[in-house]
Design a protein around this motif. Structure first.
Motif, short mmCIF file in Angstrom:
data_model
loop_
_atom_site.label_atom_id
_atom_site.label_comp_id
_atom_site.label_asym_id
_atom_site.label_seq_id
_atom_site.Cartn_x
_atom_site.Cartn_y
_atom_site.Cartn_z
N UNK A 170 -30.70 -40.71 52.02
CA UNK A 170 -30.70 -41.53 50.81
C UNK A 170 -30.04 -40.79 49.67
N UNK A 171 -29.99 -39.50 49.80
CA UNK A 171 -29.46 -38.70 48.71
C UNK A 171 -28.02 -39.02 48.42
N UNK A 172 -27.30 -39.18 49.47
CA UNK A 172 -25.88 -39.42 49.26
C UNK A 172 -25.57 -40.89 49.06
N UNK A 173 -26.63 -41.69 49.21
CA UNK A 173 -26.37 -43.11 49.01
C UNK A 173 -25.81 -43.80 50.24
N UNK B 260 -21.62 -46.92 47.05
CA UNK B 260 -22.90 -46.23 46.94
C UNK B 260 -22.72 -44.72 47.03
N UNK C 234 -23.71 -42.08 44.06
CA UNK C 234 -24.60 -40.94 44.19
C UNK C 234 -23.87 -39.63 43.95
N UNK D 171 -31.09 -41.42 44.16
CA UNK D 171 -30.25 -40.93 45.23
C UNK D 171 -31.00 -39.83 45.98
#
Lengths: 830, 132
Positions: free
Chosen positions: A363-366, B120, B124, B132
């Motif tokens: 999720x960090x990088x999207x 996305x 991020x 993110x």
């Protein structure tokens, strides 16, 4: 001729026929009943075949009759069984009857009937064939058998349960001709053993009711018996999933293996490419699965995946499965579900639920965006409440009931194109009841305070109960005697009294003798002031009077005389009454004798207490009560106390009586009578009076007086003091007879005479002054006696005058006498 | 038109190139969408309005991305990038004319998914603090 006719007829007929044939219309042909059949013995149908219709529309009607009946019925239902049929439902079907059925064809020209058909329902029963025949091969204990299942024929009327069918099964290998028929019975399934491996069989089944005919054979079913050596069945791909949108896994389900070990291979190709690849990893995800790692995963491309099953006999391919990884994402459940209770200052505490995304999801990088949803329910509840949270990883819960337990679960999903993950493990929330604890504390504090208050109040009640009661229930005021300063009496300061009276050197003891003396004062109405009335500054006139009286009682006889006693009693009464009035409450309350009177009566005067008690309790006739109340008191013991007691009692009893009956002169009489009756008591009273007088006179010689002679009842005959009026007149009745006795009554050692009647000029207070001069007394008395009914003051004065002189002597004499020396207050009389 | 097919590829690409890629994609679909709308008037009104809405959304998205890149001061060689994109767009549009409707829609769906994912990632990268 005839030949011509016949020929002409024939020609005509021919012509008619041709005409008819030319036109094509004629009466219908004869229908024929094909078949009648019953499915279940309760309904039946008949079908017919129409003949030629003669070119015209033809109606068909079916008529039937039963058994030998004449009546003919028409078919009830032409439609249910189809065209050219007649359906007899249960109402029209009667078993064991023969139906005579005919069908008639009718058109415009004519009609034609079929031949009659005789039908017995029971003989035409033939059910339909069974349905839903299914075949399956099973292996048990290394043997293969065929398992066939079917269903009974359906019936229009739902009464199949009541029909019991018998079944029959037949099978044969496909290539062969002969059937093997097996009777099954009433079951709807059957297992066939003894099968040839590798052979394809054909199976059929039919049924029959208990009577009638067999149904038709059902449709055929074919089944291939596994040989033990046959190619495997086709596998099927179950699903493919990607947990994090970077890798994915596919799972398949193998078919039967055909008796030999089978290998499975997964083959795939990408969209746009011709090359076929094999699964890179069969193990990571478990059996019958294929794992595509990152390298082999491409997005936005469609994979064509198939599984191939291979064994010795051959191979088989599964159907292709098309996969685009983007759309098969199903993440893992969220992790690290934590609860935190936050307690803001001014608000209700609330719960903050936090979690973190599954570890694999990036999720960090999207790359992968997750949406969360949580559900919760009370522990005992049944329905979940689902809350969509969105992309945040925390949630605040405000509206939970304190003290209850809740279950919480979270799951997530890619924000687009994907499926929900599994629910996270259950998390239990226990809502704390802190605020309730606070409420409890408050209540506890309140309870403690209230209990303290109650304790304090009870203590105050206890300590000051008397005062409280006194405040609440005020004492009943008794008759108040003016002139008597009860307080002074209470204080027992005899000095003052005596000083007022002119006497000095009184014994400090303030016994009830004093009181007795005081009580001897005869009082009328309001004034009971004796001599002391003249005196000023005398706190208690009564006391003086009493003292005078006592002094006037030179002899004890006077004291012993009933009149004197009565006087004394009166005084006592008065005093006591006054005291009582003032301190009735005290007297009443203080049974121990703490009334003023009692207080004055010293410990030795316990009897006084008793007397007081008696007097307080007695209202009108304490005197009467005297004997009753204190018989023991009147034990004629030479005990001072006894005398005192008696006297006290008498005084007490009498005084109030006197006082009470001041206004009732008549009462005095009975009083005196009672006094007479209680001679002893009177004596004692006198004695006590004398004693008291002595005490007031500082000299107490009661003791000597306590001697028995003092108690001689004879002495009681002395003087009777009667109060005739409320006026200041006092009546002294003296018994002459007692006069003589007065001498005797005199205390040994004291030659005092009886009593001198010295009446108060002002009031009815009769002061009996002990007169040492007997003569005087006698003289004084005599006239008094003479004027017994009415005591004249003048005489009293005379007496007094007499006594005036005497007192000086008397004083001396009275120094040792019991009676008070009236000399001190003699002048006051004047 | 080549687009990264995996996350690693997308992450490796520098931001400017990714932005460029997005813009190209959006640009490429502009023409085919309008073409689609023109040639499919027979669709029911709902679908038609939806299609028009989608094409307008694409346009808006492209504009927005351009603005963002301007604010982020990416160095976009718009001139350089446009020509290939136009070419790509033409090729796409040619292909779109050829393919069937279902394929067209399928391709569009995939490409929009691509754009979304790239955006996305870009988001991020630029602003890592927002979820993110």
């Amino acid at each position: 001729m005839k030949q011509k006719l016949t020929s002409s007829l024939q020609i005509i007929l021919l012509l008619a026929l041709t005409a008819v044939s030319l036109t094509g219309q004629s009466y219908p042909g004869k229908p024929k009943i094909i078949r009648c059949r019953s499915l279940e013995k309760e309904t039946f149908s008949c079908w017919w075949k129409p003949g030629s219709d003669g070119g015209l529309p033809t109606n068909y009607t079916l008529f039937y009759s039963r058994d030998s009946e004449e009546e003919i019925y028409e078919c009830p239902d032409y439609r249910t069984s189809g065209p050219n049929s007649c359906y007899f439902d249960t109402n029209h079907t009667t078993p064991w009857t023969t139906y005579n059925i005919t069908v008639t064809a009718t058109n415009e020209i004519g009609s034609n009937s079929s031949d009659p058909q005789y039908v017995d329902v029971t003989s035409i029963v033939q059910p339909d064939a069974p349905v839903n025949l299914s075949l399956e091969t099973k292996t048990s204990a290394n043997t293969m058998y065929l398992w066939a299942k079917w269903s009974p024929p359906p019936l229009a009327e739902a009464r199949a349960n009541s029909h019991v069918y018998h079944y029959e099964l037949r099978l044969k290998p496909e290539e062969k001709e002969e059937w093997e028929t097996i009777s099954v019975g009433v079951q709807t399934q059957y297992q066939v053993l003894r099968l040839q491996a590798g052979v394809k069989y054909v199976v059929q089944v039919r049924c029959m009711l208990d009577l009638g005919e067999w149904s038709e054979w059902s449709s055929e079913r074919r089944i291939q018996i596994p040989n033990g050596e046959s190619p495997p069945e086709k596998p099927t791909i179950i699903k493919c999933r990607s947990p994090e949108k970077e890798t994915f896994t596919c799972w398949w389900k193998p078919g039967s293996d055909g008796g030999h070990p089978t290998n499975y291979t997964l083959l795939y190709s990408k969209e746009g490419e011709e090359q076929v690849y094999e699964c890179p990893d069969y193990r990571t995800a478990g059996p019958n699965s294929c794992y595509f790692d990152k390298k082999h995963t491409s997005f936005w491309t469609i994979y064509n995946i198939t599984v191939r099953a291979t064994n010795e006999m051959g191979s088989n391919f599964s159907d292709p499965h098309y996969v685009d990884v983007t759309y098969i994402v199903q993440p893992d459940p969220p992790v690290n579900v934590t609860l935190e209770l936050k307690k803001p200052m001014n608000r209700k505490p609330y719960l903050v639920l936090t979690w973190s995304p599954p570890p694999l999801a990036d999720v960090r990088s999207g790359w992968l965006t997750l949406e969360y949803e949580l559900r919760l329910k009370p522990e005992e509840g049944e329905e979940w409440e689902t809350i969509f949270v969105g992309q945040q990883t925390q949630y605040k819960m405000f509206s939970l009931n304190p003290g209850k337990k809740y279950i919480v679960q979270i799951h997530c999903k890619p924000d687009h194109h994907g499926s929900w993950s599994e629910w996270s493990s259950e998390k239990y929330i226990q809502i704390p009841t802190d605020f309730r604890v606070k409420d409890m504390v408050v209540w506890i504090v309140v309870g403690v305070l209230s209990s303290l208050i109650c304790l304090i109040m009870s203590w105050t009640m206890v300590l000051k109960g008397y005062r409280m009661i006194a405040f609440i229930l005020p004492p009943v005021p008794g008759p108040k005697i003016k002139g008597i300063d009860t307080h002074l009496l209470e204080t027992g300061k005899s000095e003052e009294l005596l000083s007022a009276l002119g006497c000095h050197g009184f014994p400090p003891t303030s016994d009830c003798e004093e009181l007795l003396i005081e009580y001897l004062e005869v009082e009328d109405s309001e004034d009971q002031q004796l001599m002391p009335s003249h005196d000023s500054g005398h706190p208690s006139k009564n006391t003086k009077m009493i003292s005078k009286e006592t002094d006037s009682d030179s002899g004890r006889g006077s004291c012993d005389s009933p009149s004197l006693l009565s006087e004394k009693c009166r005084e006592c009464r008065t005093l006591s009454s006054t005291l009582q009035t003032q301190d009735i409450r005290d007297v009443q309350e203080n049974t121990g004798g703490k009334t003023s009177w009692e207080t004055q009566c010293i410990a030795s005067e316990q009897k006084i207490l008793l007397l007081n008690n008696e007097t307080t309790k007695s209202s009108t006739w304490p005197a009467a009560q005297l004997p009753n109340t204190q018989p023991p008191m009147f034990a004629y013991h030479s005990t001072v106390d006894a005398h005192k007691i008696t006297l006290n009692t008498t005084n007490v009893n009498i005084a109030p009586v006197l006082v009470g009956n001041e206004e009732k002169h008549q009462s005095q009489y009975p009083i005196t009578e009672t006094v007479h009756n209680n001679m002893e008591k009177q004596r004692e009273m006198e004695n006590l009076h004398s004693k008291t007088d002595q005490t007031t006179a500082q000299v107490k010689q009661n003791r000597p007086n306590d001697k028995s002679p003092f108690l001689n009842p004879k002495l009681m005959d002395y003087v009777e003091v009667h109060k005739v009026r409320q006026d200041e007149q006092a009546v002294l009745l003296k018994h002459k007879e007692n006069s003589g006795k007065t001498e005797k009554y005199t205390v040994p050692g004291t030659s005092k005479e009886y009593t001198k009647v010295s009446t108060v000029v002002d009031h009815n207070i009769i002061v009996l002054m002990p007169d040492s001069c007997i003569q005087h007394t006698s003289v004084s008395q005599e006239p008094a006696m003479e004027t017994s009914p009415n005591l004249q003051q003048g005489q009293a004065e005379k007496n007094m005058s007499y006594c005036l002189t005497a007192p000086s002597e008397c004083k001396r004499e009275t120094s040792g006498s019991e009676y008070m020396d009236p000399s001190s207050f003699m002048p006051s009389f004047k | 038109m080549l687009t990264p097919n995996g996350k690693e590829y997308a992450q490796k690409i520098p931001r400017e190139e990714l932005t460029h890629l997005i813009l190209r994609l959006l640009q490429a679909w502009k023409e085919p969408l309008s073409h689609f709308n023109q040639h499919h008037q027979e669709l029911p009104d709902d679908s038609l309005s939806k299609a028009k809405q989608i094409s307008s959304m694409v346009h808006e998205l492209k504009t927005g991305v351009e603005k963002v890149t301007e604010k982020a001061r990416f160095s976009i060689n718009s001139l350089n990038g446009m020509t290939p994109s136009e070419a790509a767009g033409l090729s796409i549009s040619n292909e779109a004319n050829m393919m069937s409707d279902s394929d067209f829609i399928h391709c569009f769906r995939r490409d929009s998914n691509k754009v979304q994912s790239y955006l996305k990632i870009l988001k991020c990268r630029i602003m890592p603090e927002n979820s993110c």
